[in-house]
Each structure stands twice: as C-alpha cells, then as structure tokens.
Scaffold this motif. Structure first.
Motif, PDB file in Angstrom:
ATOM      1  N   GLN A  69     -38.980 -41.160 -20.001  1.00  0.00           N
ATOM      2  CA  GLN A  69     -38.188 -42.127 -19.240  1.00  0.00           C
ATOM      3  C   GLN A  69     -36.900 -42.425 -20.000  1.00  0.00           C
ATOM      4  O   GLN A  69     -36.842 -42.275 -21.215  1.00  0.00           O
ATOM      5  CB  GLN A  69     -38.972 -43.425 -19.058  1.00  0.00           C
ATOM      6  N   LEU A  70     -35.892 -42.886 -19.285  1.00  0.00           N
ATOM      7  CA  LEU A  70     -34.608 -43.221 -19.895  1.00  0.00           C
ATOM      8  C   LEU A  70     -34.698 -44.395 -20.867  1.00  0.00           C
ATOM      9  O   LEU A  70     -33.818 -44.570 -21.698  1.00  0.00           O
ATOM     10  CB  LEU A  70     -33.565 -43.526 -18.818  1.00  0.00           C
ATOM     11  N   ASN A  71     -35.774 -45.169 -20.785  1.00  0.00           N
ATOM     12  CA  ASN A  71     -35.921 -46.309 -21.696  1.00  0.00           C
ATOM     13  C   ASN A  71     -36.493 -45.924 -23.058  1.00  0.00           C
ATOM     14  O   ASN A  71     -36.718 -46.775 -23.907  1.00  0.00           O
ATOM     15  CB  ASN A  71     -36.776 -47.403 -21.050  1.00  0.00           C
ATOM     16  N   GLY A  72     -36.714 -44.620 -23.274  1.00  0.00           N
ATOM     17  CA  GLY A  72     -37.200 -44.162 -24.569  1.00  0.00           C
ATOM     18  C   GLY A  72     -38.701 -44.114 -24.713  1.00  0.00           C
ATOM     19  O   GLY A  72     -39.208 -43.799 -25.792  1.00  0.00           O
ATOM     20  N   TYR A  73     -39.410 -44.399 -23.657  1.00  0.00           N
ATOM     21  CA  TYR A  73     -40.871 -44.436 -23.718  1.00  0.00           C
ATOM     22  C   TYR A  73     -41.471 -43.450 -22.732  1.00  0.00           C
ATOM     23  O   TYR A  73     -40.838 -43.057 -21.753  1.00  0.00           O
ATOM     24  CB  TYR A  73     -41.379 -45.853 -23.421  1.00  0.00           C
ATOM     25  N   LEU A  74     -42.719 -43.072 -22.999  1.00  0.00           N
ATOM     26  CA  LEU A  74     -43.464 -42.232 -22.081  1.00  0.00           C
ATOM     27  C   LEU A  74     -43.911 -43.065 -20.895  1.00  0.00           C
ATOM     28  O   LEU A  74     -44.251 -44.239 -21.048  1.00  0.00           O
ATOM     29  CB  LEU A  74     -44.712 -41.657 -22.755  1.00  0.00           C
ATOM     30  N   GLY A  75     -43.940 -42.453 -19.744  1.00  0.00           N
ATOM     31  CA  GLY A  75     -44.509 -43.082 -18.570  1.00  0.00           C
ATOM     32  C   GLY A  75     -45.717 -42.288 -18.121  1.00  0.00           C
ATOM     33  O   GLY A  75     -45.792 -41.071 -18.332  1.00  0.00           O
ATOM     34  N   VAL A  76     -46.677 -42.968 -17.528  1.00  0.00           N
ATOM     35  CA  VAL A  76     -47.878 -42.310 -17.017  1.00  0.00           C
ATOM     36  C   VAL A  76     -47.619 -41.944 -15.560  1.00  0.00           C
ATOM     37  O   VAL A  76     -47.294 -42.808 -14.748  1.00  0.00           O
ATOM     38  CB  VAL A  76     -49.117 -43.223 -17.148  1.00  0.00           C
ATOM     39  N   ILE A  77     -47.755 -40.668 -15.247  1.00  0.00           N
ATOM     40  CA  ILE A  77     -47.527 -40.176 -13.889  1.00  0.00           C
ATOM     41  C   ILE A  77     -48.835 -40.180 -13.111  1.00  0.00           C
ATOM     42  O   ILE A  77     -48.909 -40.687 -12.001  1.00  0.00           O
ATOM     43  CB  ILE A  77     -46.938 -38.743 -13.918  1.00  0.00           C
ATOM     44  N   ASN A  78     -49.844 -39.572 -13.690  1.00  0.00           N
ATOM     45  CA  ASN A  78     -51.180 -39.508 -13.077  1.00  0.00           C
ATOM     46  C   ASN A  78     -52.152 -40.202 -14.016  1.00  0.00           C
ATOM     47  O   ASN A  78     -52.578 -39.618 -15.013  1.00  0.00           O
ATOM     48  CB  ASN A  78     -51.606 -38.056 -12.839  1.00  0.00           C
TER      49      ASN A  78
END
Length: 123
Positions: free
Chosen positions: A52-61
C-alpha cells in the motif's frame, strides 16, 4: 470414592492436562517475524497480501496466515519507520509515504498493490 467423584476428578485432570498442553504449544504454533518474512513472497504470489502507499502491507484475502504475516511485518515496519523518523527529525507519516512509494515501485509484476482504493496486479 463414588463414580461421580471419580468422574469429576478425572475430568478435572483432563482439563488440567489439556490446558498445560495448550499453554506449551501456543508459543510453538505462533509465527515469528522471521517466518513471516520468509512466507511473504509466497503470500504475495498467492494474492493474500499486497503493498500500500502508506508503507504497510494490506490483506487482500483474509485468512489467519495472511493476517499474521501482515501484522508481524507491519509492526516491524512501524517500529523501523518510527526509529528513522526520530533519527532524522521528520514526521513518521513522511517516512511511511516514502517507504510506501518505494515498496510499490519494487513490487514484482503480478503482485498486488492498492491504488485508488482497489487492489490491482502490478503490470
């Protein structure tokens, strides 16, 4: 000793043994940061997590593995961003934004990135 008192004592013993086994096995079952880092490439390939643009991982599934990987790595990133911000006398948000931009740039083709609120595969 009556049957009922023996049954109650046996049930209490089983509960105690089960509790001890759970307490001992939980640390063994828990994922470490190193394990999360090792699992990250595969999780990205599977489309479970993305940058993500905020520097963190995002959970997709969402699943327990994806959630754990994202949490452990994001916690480590947050600590590092905070340290860098303090060392350089800048805002944590600035470090996060720069890290997010770099992470998106370095993301491999086919892995997911969050752009304008939608998960898309990088081309």
């Amino acid at each position: 000793m009556t049957f009922l008192s023996r049954f109650t004592a046996f049930s209490s013993l089983k509960l105690l043994v089960l509790s001890v086994l759970m307490a001992v096995s939980l640390p063994i079952m828990a994922m470490t940061l190193q394990q999360a880092m090792a699992a990250l490439p595969n999780a990205k390939t599977q489309g479970l997590v993305g940058e993500q643009l905020n520097g963190y991982l995002g959970v997709i599934n969402a699943n327990s593995e994806a959630d754990t990987i994202a949490k452990l790595i994001n916690d480590a990133r947050r600590a590092e961003y905070t340290r860098l911000a303090k060392d350089n006398n800048i805002a944590v948000a600035d470090v996060e934004a720069l890290a997010g931009q770099k992470a998106i740039e370095r993301t491999q083709r086919g892995h997911f990135i969050l752009l304008e609120g939608k998960w898309v595969q990088k081309r």
